[in-house]
Each structure stands twice: as structure tokens, then as C-alpha cells.
Design an enzyme around this catalytic site. Structure first.
Site, mmCIF file in Angstrom:
data_model
loop_
_atom_site.group_PDB
_atom_site.id
_atom_site.type_symbol
_atom_site.label_atom_id
_atom_site.label_comp_id
_atom_site.label_asym_id
_atom_site.label_seq_id
_atom_site.Cartn_x
_atom_site.Cartn_y
_atom_site.Cartn_z
ATOM 1 N N THR A 1 -0.749 0.614 -10.248
ATOM 2 C CA THR A 1 -2.080 0.131 -9.877
ATOM 3 C C THR A 1 -2.842 1.123 -8.989
ATOM 4 O OG1 THR A 1 -3.302 -1.831 -9.159
ATOM 5 C CG2 THR A 1 -1.355 -1.210 -7.847
ATOM 6 N N GLU B 1 0.823 -1.219 0.000
ATOM 7 C CA GLU B 1 0.000 0.000 0.000
ATOM 8 C C GLU B 1 0.852 1.261 0.000
ATOM 9 O OE1 GLU B 1 -3.024 -0.092 -0.632
ATOM 10 O OE2 GLU B 1 -3.866 -1.978 0.097
ATOM 11 N N ASP C 1 -5.278 -9.858 -8.154
ATOM 12 C CA ASP C 1 -5.568 -8.954 -9.282
ATOM 13 C C ASP C 1 -4.368 -8.298 -9.953
ATOM 14 O OD1 ASP C 1 -5.205 -7.538 -6.905
ATOM 15 O OD2 ASP C 1 -6.969 -6.273 -7.108
ATOM 16 N N GLU D 1 -11.832 0.852 -10.397
ATOM 17 C CA GLU D 1 -11.487 -0.057 -11.504
ATOM 18 C C GLU D 1 -12.342 0.101 -12.762
ATOM 19 O OE1 GLU D 1 -11.765 -1.017 -8.303
ATOM 20 O OE2 GLU D 1 -9.647 -1.347 -7.834
ATOM 21 N N ARG E 1 0.857 3.756 -3.273
ATOM 22 C CA ARG E 1 0.235 5.065 -3.034
ATOM 23 C C ARG E 1 1.272 6.158 -2.789
ATOM 24 N NH1 ARG E 1 -5.547 3.738 -0.076
ATOM 25 N NH2 ARG E 1 -5.536 1.521 -0.511
#
Ligand code: DMJ
Length: 631
Positions: free
Chosen positions: A619, A262, A395, A530, A266
Site C-alpha cells: 500500500t 507506517e 481503506d 491514490e 514504508r
């Protein structure tokens, strides 16, 4: 008696340079001679004169125009200038074109000069008039009119000419629509930002309903995640105040545990992207700082990283209950660390993340390229075998296979092989059709048993498939992308609020009322990106307005059911209850980092607004450059 005009005509043709008296005598003798002629002779002479008169009238304009041409050539060859651009043909075209075509040709040339050509030719000039632009040695340009007058190119230019021109042109409705949708996204961002600023400034997440905040890592997560979005949306003031905070307040020297994945996607991703978009080294320095502090995560027996790192102490550990890491997490940090390695020239970053890819590439336990969800940090082996999904915990493994291949200049064949094999694995094991609409969806496989369950997270897949096709992979991938895009849209459209649930179950029995079913526990919506992300890719590559319109519907639904009056947007508990969607009181950082950014990119018709031939999005929607070919 002859009419005076005819007398004048005769006198003009025979006049010579003699004085007044002399002329009078000649006129009298001419008249006498005329009287002596026979009627036939006089008629013949009058007939010839009449013919000459008619011929003269007919040829006069052409002669006149020709003399104009000559005048211009004369001016053009006065030897004042080194460069002469002949506008002859352009001027003629402009004068002859019908109004609609004229507008197009005006746009092609320098506006001021082309306008002049047109206004000069506004019916008052003879056809075929010429203009020349003369460029002086000092670079200034002059316009020579057909009469030879020299006009300064800048002189007489109406400063508001462009505005007037714009106002005169009928507005392009699609451009108007584009601008109003882009403005709607900027407005949504400002509203979200207002909530964050008023109630959560410098904290990780806004709790918009209770007008407070929550902390995850204590690193101003929303602010850092949103930096490049503000830049792309052109929100300069907001960006400036956020930059100020990063400069003065953001410190990674903190005794906090952060999740490696994360904080990489980010924070590291956000800082690197903002550095690339702005060129501001502040962001690169911060990226280097957090990147180096995350490195202890890789000190494991297997070199498969731990999930958590204490960035102040420099220690790392797995979650308390297991020594496993999530497959998607350890395989979706590569784009960021590879880029950090390239920028710093320090090979340790790339080496660490590529070691993970090298191991996963050859691991046992995949099914047709599909990976399990867990990997053990001691043994380096997959665990919990037999469950395959493109949703949570797996994913972005698939997404990063393709994107690393693109980032590195399409040379790393193992990455491509793994990606292509996985797509085939999806087609073979996970694709099914729903009822009644026959939507293609991606289900899950659990020990050989198919489940028609699809996480909203899977909606990254249409975009990724489209991106691959854009970069030269099988065109069939694009066809599948379009089918899945429709499915993701239906996950929104078939809900009472127009917002998708976290997890959908697809009906496969004939006679079902609708395709999408939602279990009670799965009815929440976290403002995830998404579907909007994939709509953006699909629109970029196909230019099919349907995708923009679907996105527009979704934005309306977010505004209707998740917008909090005092600022911010909130996750909701129930997408099936428009009367009481039940706010969860949390605005995830990815709403600003991803969702609103992808909305903006979706509504923009500019393919160079973060070009997909120059950047790959990580992502978390942070743009990282595709490496120059030599590297
Ligand atoms: C984001 O943090 C990233 O997109 C990640 O890949 C998945 N989860 C959220 C958004 O849904």
C-alpha cells in the site's frame, strides 16, 4: 552493301577455330552463296534470324539469373560449415516489399545482416539474388553474397549504423511523448530530491518552504521510502548515495516509538522491495532487523497488534487515549511480514499476521463484508460499530485482502471470499451517482445513514478492482473501476488548481452546478498518490491513453501549485484558490515513495517495468514478488 553490324553478326555465328586467312576466304564464299539465293529465300532466312534475335534478347536475363543461383548453391555447398541458414526467401521478400513493410521486416531479423540484404538489393542486383548466413564452428557468422563473395558478418559494420538508421526513420510521436513524460517525472524526482538532500538529508521529511525538516520516527523515512523509486526511474547516482546512507547511517537500534503500520509499509516494505529489485543483501539485512524489532507489537491479549512499538526497547503499546487499533493498520502489514517470513524461513512472521486475518475473517460487526474502523487489542472485537467507509482507517483492509490472495498464488480462499463479499457490500451500500455528470462515487454509511463523502484515499479502489479483474475476477469489477476512475479524475479536474481535495462531497440533487463540493476544512492536498496509482493500473490493463493524459494533467498541476523553487514539493491548504494555494511546508515521504513512482509507471508503455504478473505493490507502492506456485 550490307551494314557492317550485320556482317559482324553473321561472322560471329559461323566462326570456328580456324586462322584469320581461312576465315576471310570462308566469308567471301558465304557472301557469294548469299548472292546466289532468290529474294524469297533471303527474306525467309532474314525473318528466321530476326525471330531468333528477339527470342534471345527476351530470355537473356532469366538465363543470367539462373546462372547466379547456381553460383550461390555452389558456394553454399563447399562443406566449410556445420550450419547453413538459407536467407533466400527473406532476401526476396526484402527486395520486393514496399518501403513501409520493409521497415517492419528489417526489425524482425538481425539488423546488420538484414540491412546488407537490403542494400545489396538496392535495384542493382538481379531479382532473386540469394544470400546465405554461414555459421562457423567457432560461432562467428559469415555472409555469402549472391556472387559467392564471403563477408565477415561484423566486418564493415558501421558502428553508428543503428543511430543512422534511427535518424533516418521518422520518429514515432507516441514514443517521443512517452520519453518526454518519463523525463518530466525524473526531473520532478530530482527536484524533490534536491530539496531533501539540501535541507533534510537523513531526516524523515522535508519542510521545503522553511528549508528544514521534521522528524517522525527519526529513521530517514523519505530516503528509505524513495529507494526503489530511484531504482525504477534509473537514477543511479541518487540511488548510490542513498544506499551509502542506509549502509553507514541507518540504525534501528534507537529508543523511538514507531507506528507499526507506517513503519511496516514504508520502511520494511521499502527495504524488501529494494532488495528484490536490486538483489543487494544490504537491504534484506536491514529488513530483517526492522522486522524483528516490530514483533513486540503482537504481544497483546488478543494477538491483534498494538499501534506503536519502541524498536530500541522492544516494548509496544496502544495510543495513550485508547486500547483500540485501527482496522486498516492491523490488516495492512501482512504482505510485508509474509514476505519477510518467506525470505527468512522463520514462521513467526507469517503466523503473527495471519492470526489477525483469521480473527477478522470471523468477527461479528461487519455489514455485507464491510468492516468498522476500530478493533480492540484486549478483546479482539470491532469497536465503534455502524460506521462503514472505504476511506481513512479501513481503506487498505480491502486492498490487502486481494493482494494477499495474489501474493500467495490465489489459493487462500478465505481472503478471496472476504474481498468479493466486500465488493458486493460496496455496491449494495456505498455506491451512488452524482449530479450533474452522473459520476459513480463511493460514499459512507453511518448507522444506516448514507453520506456522500468520499476521501481521496478511496481512489485506491479503481486500481484494486482493475487488478482483481486482471487476475481473473469478475469483468464487472473492471467496469466499476473505469467508472470510479473517472470520478477520481473529476475530483482533480473540477478544482480550480486541478488538484483534488483531501475529502470530496458529491452533489446528488439535480440542478447542482458541479458534482464535487468541498468543505472548508477538507481543501488541503497532501500530494497523495491514490488517483495516480489507479490511473497506472487502468492504463496498464486497458492501454487507453486517456488515463495517461489525465495523469499528465495532474502532474502539471502539482508542478504549478506545489513545487518549491529551492527544491522539493509541498502539501497545500487550499486546492480551490489558485492565487493562494497556501503551502503547508511539508513533503510527505509517500510523494517520492508512491506518487512519483506511479506517475513514472503510468507514463511507461513497458508492461514489464515491474510486471503485475510478477509483483504486487504494497500500500506504499513497494513491489513484492508474487510467490512461485510451489510455495
Ligand atoms: C500512504 O502511506 C499509503 O498509501 C497508505 O495506504 C495511505 N496513506 C498514504 C498515502 O496517501
Amino acid at each position: 552493301m550490307q551494314p557492317p553490324s550485320r556482317r559482324d553478326f553473321v561472322s560471329l555465328t559461323v566462326t570456328d577455330s580456324g586462322g584469320y586467312t581461312n576465315g576471310k576466304q570462308r566469308r567471301q564464299s558465304c557472301w557469294r552463296k548469299w548472292k546466289q539465293l532468290s529474294r524469297l529465300q533471303r527474306s525467309l532466312i532474314l525473318f528466321v534470324l530476326a525471330l531468333l534475335l528477339i527470342g534471345g534478347i527476351a530470355t537473356y536475363p532469366r538465363l543470367s539469373a539462373h546462372s547466379g543461383d547456381t553460383a550461390v548453391e555452389g558456394n553454399g555447398s563447399e562443406g566449410k560449415q556445420p550450419f547453413v541458414v538459407d536467407m533466400k526467401n527473406q532476401a526476396r521478400l526484402a527486395l520486393h516489399e514496399p518501403p513501409s513493410e520493409r521497415k517492419i521486416s528489417r526489425k524482425r531479423g538481425p539488423p546488420v545482416l538484414q540491412n546488407r540484404v537490403q542494400s545489396k538489393g538496392n535495384g542493382s542486383e538481379p531479382q532473386g539474388a540469394e544470400l546465405k548466413i554461414v555459421q562457423e564452428e567457432d560461432g562467428t557468422k559469415k555472409l555469402i553474397s549472391w556472387r559467392g563473395a564471403v563477408i565477415e558478418a561484423e566486418q564493415g559494420t558501421d558502428p553508428n549504423a543503428k543511430e543512422k538508421e534511427k535518424a533516418a526513420e521518422p520518429e514515432d510521436p507516441s514514443a517521443v511523448q512517452q520519453e518526454s513524460r518519463l523525463e518530466a517525472v525524473r526531473e520532478a524526482f530530482r527536484h524533490a530530491w534536491k530539496g531533501y538532500k539540501d535541507f533534510a538529508w537523513g531526516h524523515d521529511e522535508l519542510k521545503p518552504v522553511s528549508k528544514s525538516h521534521s522528524e517522525w520516527f527519526g529513521l530517514g523515512l523519505t530516503l528509505v521510502d524513495a529507494l526503489d523509486t530511484m531504482w525504477i526511474l534509473g537514477l543511479k547516482e541518487e540511488f548510490q548515495e542513498a544506499r551509502e546512507w542506509v549502509d553507514k547511517e541507518l540504525s534501528f537500534n534507537k529508543n523511538v516509538d514507531v507506528n507499526l503500520f507506517e513503519s511496516t509499509i514504508r520502511i520494511l516494505g521499502g527495504l524488501l522491495s529494494t532488495y528484490h529489485l536490486t538483489g543487494d543483501v544490504l537491504f534484506l539485512e536491514k529488513a530483517k532487523d526492522i522486522g524483528s524489532r516490530l514483533m513486540p507489537a503482537f504481544s497483546t491479549p488478543s494477538k491483534i497488534p498494538y499501534s506503536d512499538v519502541n524498536i530500541g526497547k522492544g516494548t509496544a503499546h496502544p495510543p495513550r487515549w485508547t486500547s483500540d487499533s485501527t482496522v486498516a493498520e492491523v490488516t495492512s502489514i501482512q504482505l510485508e511480514f509474509r514476505e519477510l517470513g518467506r525470505l527468512t524461513g522463520d514462521p513467526k512472521y507469517q503466523a503473527a499476521v495471519m492470526e489477525v486475518m483469521r480473527q477478522v475473517h470471523k468477527l461479528e460487526g461487519k455489514q455485507d463484508g464491510l468492516v468498522p474502523m476500530f478493533i480492540n487489542t484486549n478483546s479482539g472485537q470491532f469497536t465503534h460499530l455502524g460506521i462503514y467507509t472505504l476511506g481513512a482507517r479501513a481503506d487498505s483492509y480491502y486492498e490487502y485482502l486481494l493482494k494477499q490472495w495474489i501474493q500467495g498464488g490465489k489459493k487462500e480462499t478465505e481472503l478471496l471470499e472476504d474481498y468479493l463479499q466486500a465488493v458486493e457490500g460496496v455496491k449494495k451500500n456505498l455506491l451512488k451517482k452524482s449530479s450533474p455528470l452522473g459520476l459513480t462515487f463511493v460514499g459512507e454509511l453511518s448507522h444506516g445513514h448514507f453520506s456522500p463523502k468520499m476521501d481521496h484515499l478511496v481512489c485506491f479502489l479503481p486500481g484494486t478492482l482493475a487488478l482483481g479483474a486482471h487476475h481473473g475476477l469478475d469483468a464487472e469489477h473492471m467496469e466499476l473501476a473505469k467508472q470510479l476512475m473517472e470520478t477520481c479524475y473529476q475530483m482533480y479536474a473540477q478544482m480550480e488548481t486541478g488538484l483534488a481535495p483531501e475529502i470530496a462531497h458529491f452533489n446528488m440533487q439535480t440542478g447542482s452546478a458541479q458534482d464535487v463540493d468541498v468543505k472548508l476544512a477538507d481543501r488541503h492536498n497532501l500530494l497523495r498518490p491514490e488517483t495516480v496509482e489507479s490511473l497506472f493500473y487502468l492504463y496498464r490493463f486497458t492501454k487507453d491513453k486517456r488515463y495517461q493524459n489525465w495523469g499528465w494533467e495532474i502532474l502539471q498541476s502539482f508542478n504549478k501549485y506545489t513545487r518549491v523553487e529551492t527544491g522539493g514539493y509541498t502539501s497545500i491548504n487550499n486546492v480551490r484558490d489558485p492565487k493562494n494555494p497556501s503551502p503547508r511546508d511539508k513533503m510527505e515521504s509517500f510523494f517520492l515513495g508512491e506518487t512519483l513512482k506511479y506517475f513514472y509507471l503510468l507514463f511507461s508503455d513497458d508492461p514489464n517495468l515491474v510486471s503485475l504478473d510478477k509483483y504486487v505493490f504494497n500500500t506504499e507502492a513497494h513491489a513484492l514478488p508474487i510467490w512461485p506456485q510451489a510455495e
